[in-house]
Design a protein around this motif. Structure first.
Motif, mmCIF file in Angstrom:
data_model
loop_
_atom_site.group_PDB
_atom_site.id
_atom_site.type_symbol
_atom_site.label_atom_id
_atom_site.label_comp_id
_atom_site.label_asym_id
_atom_site.label_seq_id
_atom_site.Cartn_x
_atom_site.Cartn_y
_atom_site.Cartn_z
ATOM 1 N N THR A 1 15.897 11.600 5.057
ATOM 2 C CA THR A 1 16.438 12.935 4.807
ATOM 3 C C THR A 1 15.366 13.997 5.009
ATOM 4 O OG1 THR A 1 17.985 11.969 3.242
ATOM 5 C CG2 THR A 1 17.635 14.347 3.070
ATOM 6 N N GLY B 1 16.180 6.243 2.058
ATOM 7 C CA GLY B 1 17.120 7.345 2.330
ATOM 8 C C GLY B 1 16.463 8.709 2.224
ATOM 9 N N GLY C 1 21.459 13.685 2.418
ATOM 10 C CA GLY C 1 21.249 13.297 3.806
ATOM 11 C C GLY C 1 21.405 14.495 4.726
ATOM 12 N N TYR D 1 22.861 7.708 -0.142
ATOM 13 C CA TYR D 1 22.644 8.265 1.198
ATOM 14 C C TYR D 1 24.011 8.434 1.870
ATOM 15 C CZ TYR D 1 20.379 9.012 5.707
ATOM 16 O OH TYR D 1 19.948 9.551 6.906
#
Ligand code: NAD
Ligand code: TYD
Length: 354
Positions: free
Chosen positions: A323, A319, A190, A226
């Motif tokens: 990112t 996720g 992340g 995440y």
């Protein structure tokens, strides 16, 4: 208030930002600002009186004792660590110092402070230790995922040092009654992830036109979570976890490294296609394997779901999309980290003794 250590690193800074987005309870953030600590991660909190940053070492018992006596936190959350397996292979000493000796000194200071608290505050106090699934060692392909009772079999200097710290935390509960909680989490990804780790490294190298190094055959399996889900799990464990218990935290996302790299390339192809129309995947380069490379980690996160009602909110698909978008939108942050100029920023924005 709460005291967080390592709150200028990847997970710690995400935790601090998320905490203050959900609550007005202040945070004392104790961080040594090693190469992995970056105050730019916390730039959005500049001028926010709920966040007090202190540069210092968890192994500095005098400093920790002063901070505890002055701020009287209801909980201490220990994120501070040396965290990169490859660095631990090249130079294990810092890992022993911070992860083992540092955690020991931190526990001693916390125990002394806890002993001064009134009965009610003593009962309510928590020491939450953030650990990793790597302490459990490597799994065979078809073996069941790690549960909290899986035997500790750490294989790298990093995981061995984390295992030692987990044992110390456990012993402080068993011997002294300190109300501890331990969380063992899988690989996070992340925002603010230092580009020495797989996912941010691949994004950075892809955009820079460099090779994407895949160790060995790329078939090593990790579970990916995440980072914001890790933060929500920690908040939940702090709130409702039973002292002395450990909780595994995972994303139910077991994937081989090569698949991770291909997914990142596919998201980049979609969001920032290469001028020549080729895929970023053409930059993949298989390189020499990591010594002692663990083959598979997998987390059974059913205890935290059953007992505390926590489940990750993100799938890997959602996720990783967030990112990749974050890295594309924050190339200044990446540039400052990869050029090393974030260190100069630390000097400019932080004065000793603050
Ligand atoms: P990181 O390396 O990004 O950050 C570590 C932070 O700790 C840095 O800000 C650094 O300056 C600070 N620090 C290091 N030594 C210190 C010391 N002696 N005193 C005070 N501060 C010190 O690490 P991360 O990825 O954010 O990991 C945080 C914690 O979570 C670690 O304990 C790690 O073992 C654990 N963990 C990480 C992952 C992951 O995927 N990154 C997964 C599971 C568990
Ligand atoms: P990493 O992000 O270093 O986390 P950890 O070792 O703590 O799991 O690595 C994740 C996986 O990716 C691990 O199996 C090693 C592999 N890897 C590569 O194949 N290439 C790389 O350049 C890096 C940094 C990691």
């Amino acid at each position: 208030m709460i005291l967080v250590t390592g709150g200028a690193g990847f997970i710690g800074s995400n935790f601090v930002i998320d905490w203050l987005a959900q609550s007005d309870e202040p945070i004392i953030n104790l961080d040594k600002l090693t190469y992995a600590g970056n105050l730019q991660n916390l730039a959005s909190l500049e001028g926010d009186s709920r966040h007090v940053f202190v540069r210092g070492d968890i192994g500095d018992a005098g400093l920790v004792a002063r901070l505890l006596a002055e701020h009287r936190p209801r909980a201490v959350l220990n994120f501070a660590a040396e965290s990169h397996v490859d660095r631990s292979i090249h130079g294990p000493e810092d890992f022993i110092q911070t992860n083992i000796v540092g955690t020991f000194h931190l526990l001693e200071a916390v125990r002394a402070y806890w002993n001064t608290l009134e009965a009610e505050a003593r009962t309510a106090f928590r020491f939450l230790h953030v650990s990793t699934d790597e302490v459990y060692g490597s799994l065979e392909k078809d073996a069941p995922a790690f549960t909290e009772t899986h035997r500790y079999e750490p294989n790298s200097p990093y995981s061995a040092s984390k295992a030692a710290s987990d044992h110390l935390v456990r012993a402080y509960h068993h011997t002294y009654g300190l109300p501890v909680l331990t969380t063992n989490c899988s690989n996070n990804y992340g925002p603010y992830h230092f580009p020495e780790k797989l996912i941010p490294l691949v994004i950075h190298n892809a955009l820079a036109g460099k090779p994407l190094p895949v160790y060995g055959d790329g078939q090593q399996i990790r579970d990916w979570l995440y980072v914001k889900d890790h933060c929500s799990a920690i908040r939940r464990v702090l709130e409702a976890g039973r002292p002395g218990e450990t909780y595994n935290i995972g994303g139910w996302n077991e994937k081989p490294n090569i698949e991770i790299v291909h997914t990142v390339c596919a998201r980049l192809d979609e969001l920032q296609p290469k001028a020549d129309g080729s895929s970023y995947a053409t930059q993949i380069a298989f390189v020499k394997d990591r010594p002692g490379h663990d083959r598979r980690y997998a987390i059974d996160a059913s205890k935290i779901e059953r007992e505390l009602g926590w489940r990750p909110a993100e799938t890997f698909d959602t996720g990783i999309r967030k990112t990749v978008r974050w890295y594309l939108a924050n190339q200044d942050w990446v540039g400052a980290v990869t050029s090393g100029s974030y260190r100069a920023w630390v000097g400019k924005h932080y004065e000793a003794g603050q």
